[in-house]
Design an enzyme around this catalytic site. Structure first.
Site, short mmCIF file in Angstrom:
data_model
loop_
_atom_site.label_atom_id
_atom_site.label_comp_id
_atom_site.label_asym_id
_atom_site.label_seq_id
_atom_site.Cartn_x
_atom_site.Cartn_y
_atom_site.Cartn_z
CG HIS A 68 -0.30 20.67 -36.11
ND1 HIS A 68 -0.78 19.93 -37.74
CD2 HIS A 68 1.12 19.33 -36.77
CE1 HIS A 68 -0.28 20.02 -37.95
NE2 HIS A 68 0.29 19.50 -38.13
CG ASP A 78 12.09 18.59 -31.37
OD1 ASP A 78 12.45 19.77 -30.96
OD2 ASP A 78 11.26 17.53 -30.53
CD GLU A 80 14.54 17.85 -27.85
OE1 GLU A 80 14.61 17.46 -28.39
OE2 GLU A 80 14.39 19.11 -29.47
P1 FAD Z 1 -3.05 25.78 -33.45
O1 FAD Z 1 -3.23 24.21 -32.87
O2 FAD Z 1 -3.56 25.71 -34.58
O3 FAD Z 1 -3.55 26.68 -32.42
C1 FAD Z 1 -2.95 26.23 -30.78
C2 FAD Z 1 -3.91 27.91 -29.98
O4 FAD Z 1 -3.38 28.62 -30.03
C3 FAD Z 1 -5.19 27.83 -29.46
O5 FAD Z 1 -6.20 28.24 -28.50
C4 FAD Z 1 -5.56 29.00 -30.74
O6 FAD Z 1 -6.74 29.91 -30.98
C5 FAD Z 1 -4.08 29.62 -30.91
N1 FAD Z 1 -3.62 30.67 -31.79
C6 FAD Z 1 -2.52 29.96 -33.00
N2 FAD Z 1 -3.45 31.03 -33.30
C7 FAD Z 1 -2.61 32.52 -33.31
C8 FAD Z 1 -2.63 33.63 -33.35
N3 FAD Z 1 -2.25 34.08 -34.81
N4 FAD Z 1 -2.53 34.40 -32.43
C9 FAD Z 1 -3.45 33.90 -31.28
N5 FAD Z 1 -3.68 32.37 -30.67
C10 FAD Z 1 -2.87 32.03 -31.78
N6 FAD Z 1 5.49 22.02 -29.36
C11 FAD Z 1 6.91 22.89 -29.15
O7 FAD Z 1 6.72 23.57 -28.68
N7 FAD Z 1 8.18 21.98 -29.50
C12 FAD Z 1 7.87 21.07 -30.44
O8 FAD Z 1 9.26 20.28 -30.27
C13 FAD Z 1 6.92 20.48 -30.51
N8 FAD Z 1 6.44 19.85 -31.96
C14 FAD Z 1 5.06 19.37 -32.26
C15 FAD Z 1 5.36 18.89 -33.01
C16 FAD Z 1 4.38 18.13 -33.93
C17 FAD Z 1 3.27 17.00 -34.96
C18 FAD Z 1 2.63 18.56 -33.00
C19 FAD Z 1 1.75 18.17 -33.50
C20 FAD Z 1 3.14 19.37 -32.51
C21 FAD Z 1 4.41 20.61 -31.85
N9 FAD Z 1 4.43 21.43 -30.74
C22 FAD Z 1 5.29 21.50 -30.40
C23 FAD Z 1 3.37 21.93 -30.27
C24 FAD Z 1 2.82 22.74 -30.89
O9 FAD Z 1 3.49 23.83 -30.47
C25 FAD Z 1 1.68 23.43 -30.51
O10 FAD Z 1 0.27 22.47 -30.34
C26 FAD Z 1 1.05 24.55 -31.23
O11 FAD Z 1 -0.27 25.22 -30.75
C27 FAD Z 1 1.12 24.52 -32.29
O12 FAD Z 1 0.69 25.27 -33.64
P2 FAD Z 1 -0.53 25.33 -34.20
O13 FAD Z 1 -0.11 26.39 -36.02
O14 FAD Z 1 -1.09 24.14 -35.12
O15 FAD Z 1 -1.76 26.25 -33.55
#
Ligand code: FAD
Length: 510
Positions: free
Chosen positions: A80, A146, A259
């Site tokens: 994400h 969120d 918020e």
């Molecule tokens: P990914 O996008 O898969 O990875 C993000 C980064 O972390 C990459 O560099 C990856 O290599 C690394 N990574 C992933 N897993 C691990 C692991 N286990 N160990 C070490 N590194 C790792 N953020 C907020 O703070 N608050 C919010 O309310 C919020 N709402 C969101 C709503 C939506 C619809 C979306 C799309 C994003 C939102 N985000 C929010 C942002 C979100 O927290 C970040 O984009 C986060 O990185 C997404 O988590 P993911 O699991 O998909 O990680």
């Protein structure tokens, strides 16, 4: 299942002539599939997608990569990210699908050492964590995002913020222990007391120092119910005054969630007044809204937790006592009562609708910033009231957070001041309607950042992304040497998370 990535799969790649075979308990898929992230701005075909079934598998993959001159390893949570952070940058990438290490039935364990905590796998989705913790124990983590379709490792690598952050800090402040596989392939348990350098480097560390395989997260008894309230302001200084007043009150004398967002002063269903209502029956009275001639208005969003046993008049009294101190516009109070789980999963419904009409899978050129309190009024003036006065086709969040709730030893970089604002420009593009092209939206994000720089605003990117080393150095400022030092210690070959574009394989530099 035993899977082999045999040497012959590398034979055609002259970079990897002498690699031994890779043997895992999980699976390896080396068919060339195109991988995107939520941003939809970048795509890549990794060399192989690995679904580990243990921490040991992850360590094996990193050891394996370290024996080649070019292979990199990217942990992908739920993908994400917006700017390609969770996809490997080229066909030398091994992509680890962390969701294959999701929750299993018995791995939520309550332990009691000052805090009540649960142990979570790095690939667990927060929405599954919520359901499992509530169902099994009636407990829940206290700091959220969120939207909960994100993984534990993904948000801990960034921060993890929402309306509870003012009280409990980001998710990175609510972890007492991690298990991490470093870029050296070593599995290390770390905490504030044990291997603390690694612990703090990994929190907010953008995946640069290790892969989080387990996190011990603080939980507390969960409430049954939430009263969710929105009120409207026409003046930004009144909105910020009240929001800051609420976040600086002692616990028990404020709301449990604070918020806010900016909306356009129009009846546009996505960008305007209709986006404020919590219930379709509560349409705002246009004559109330048109009292202001500002192009944009501000919605303060708050919530109170309560238990079903409380009679509703107790909640009414608590809410009334707080609301009567606020200066929102008369006749602009919207409220709804819902269960705690429905409140935390509130974005899920929007996700379902967006998936049904195609906009979930369209590109999302989002921009997230932390803006210092000293600069937020200028941000309103230059950005919300000018550049974004017609809206962005999605939410424009803006709400204050207390710096004291963040642990400055983590890798997250914050702007100056005791209070700063999260600003989240969550753009949605509609593939079936005439909306500005993605390139123009990315250019507008760039313009916003440039306007902030030119006018001397104090800010930092949240979920940062830069394409140059110079950009990263500026982002980290005087913390850059430390970041490099930690990289040299824990991932000296720069194997991990190349999609962040901070370091390139074998080249850490200064
Ligand atoms: P990914 O996008 O898969 O990875 C993000 C980064 O972390 C990459 O560099 C990856 O290599 C690394 N990574 C992933 N897993 C691990 C692991 N286990 N160990 C070490 N590194 C790792 N953020 C907020 O703070 N608050 C919010 O309310 C919020 N709402 C969101 C709503 C939506 C619809 C979306 C799309 C994003 C939102 N985000 C929010 C942002 C979100 O927290 C970040 O984009 C986060 O990185 C997404 O988590 P993911 O699991 O998909 O990680």
């Amino acid at each position: 299942m035993i899977a082999y990535l045999e040497q012959q799969h590398f034979v055609h790649d002259t970079d990897h002539p002498s690699l031994p075979s890779l043997t895992l308990d999980g699976t390896i898929d080396y068919r060339s599939t195109v991988i995107k992230d939520f941003g939809g701005l970048h795509s890549t075909s990794p060399f192989a997608v690995i679904r580990p079934s243990s921490t040991h598998d992850i360590s094996t993959v990193i050891h394996f990569a370290s024996q080649s001159p070019t292979l990199t390893v990217t942990a992908r949570g739920n993908g994400h990210s917006i700017n390609g952070q969770s996809i490997s940058t080229n066909n030398h990438g091994l992509l680890i699908d962390m969701k294959s290490l999701n929750l299993t039935v018995n791995d939520v364990v309550l332990s009691n050492n000052n805090n009540i905590t649960v142990d979570l796998n790095g690939g667990a989705l927060w929405e599954d964590v919520l359901k499992r913790c509530l169902m099994s124990y009636g407990f829940a983590p206290r700091s959220w995002t969120d939207y909960l379709g994100l993984t534990v490792g993904g948000t801990l690598s960034n921060g993890g913020v929402s309306g509870q952050t003012f009280r409990y800090g980001p998710q990175t402040s609510n972890v007492t222990e991690l298990e991490v596989v470093t870029g050296n392939g070593e599995t290390v348990v770390c905490s504030g007391e044990e291997n603390s350098e690694l612990f703090f480097a990994v929190l907010g560390g953008l995946g640069q120092f290790g892969i989080i395989t387990r996190a011990r997260v603080v939980v507390q008894p969960a409430p049954d119910m939430v009263r969710w309230i929105r009120v409207v302001y026409s003046e930004f200084d009144e909105f910020t005054h009240d929001a800051e007043w609420l976040i600086t009150r002692p616990e028990g004398e404020s709301f449990d969630y604070v918020e806010g967002f900016v909306f356009v002063n129009s009846d546009d269903p996505v960008n305007g007044w209709p986006s404020v209502v919590l219930d379709a029956d509560q349409l705002p009275d246009p004559s109330v809204m048109t009292r202001s001639d500002n192009p944009v208005m501000y919605c303060l969003e708050v919530a109170l937790h309560y238990s079903k046993e409380n009679c509703s008049s107790t909640v009414d009294t608590r809410a009334k006592r707080l609301l009567e101190r606020l200066r929102f516009m008369k006749d602009t109070l919207f409220k709804v009562d819902l269960s705690y789980i429905d409140f935390l999963l509130r974005v899920k419904e929007a996700e379902k609708q967006a998936k049904a009409n195609g906009i979930w899978d369209a590109p999302h050129p989002w921009l997230n910033l932390f803006v210092s309190k000293s600069s937020i009024s200028d941000f309103n003036h230059f950005v919300f009231k000018k550049i974004l006065k017609d809206g962005i086709g999605g939410p424009m969040l803006v709400y204050p957070i207390l710096r004291s709730r963040w642990d400055e030893r983590t890798s997250v970089v914050l702007p100056d001041g005791d209070i700063f604002y999260i600003v989240a420009l969550l753009r949605f593009t509609n593939p079936y309607q005439k909306t500005p092209c993605v390139r123009d939206l990315v250019a507008q994000n760039h313009e916003i950042v440039q306007v902030c720089v030119r006018n001397g605003l104090n800010f930092k990117l949240y979920l940062p992304h830069y394409n140059t080393k110079e950009g990263w150095k500026q982002h980290f400022g005087d913390r850059w040497p430390r970041f490099v030092e930690m990289k040299l210690r824990y991932d000296p070959l720069a194997i991990l998370a190349p999609g962040q574009k901070i370091f390139t394989r074998n080249n850490i530099g200064e």
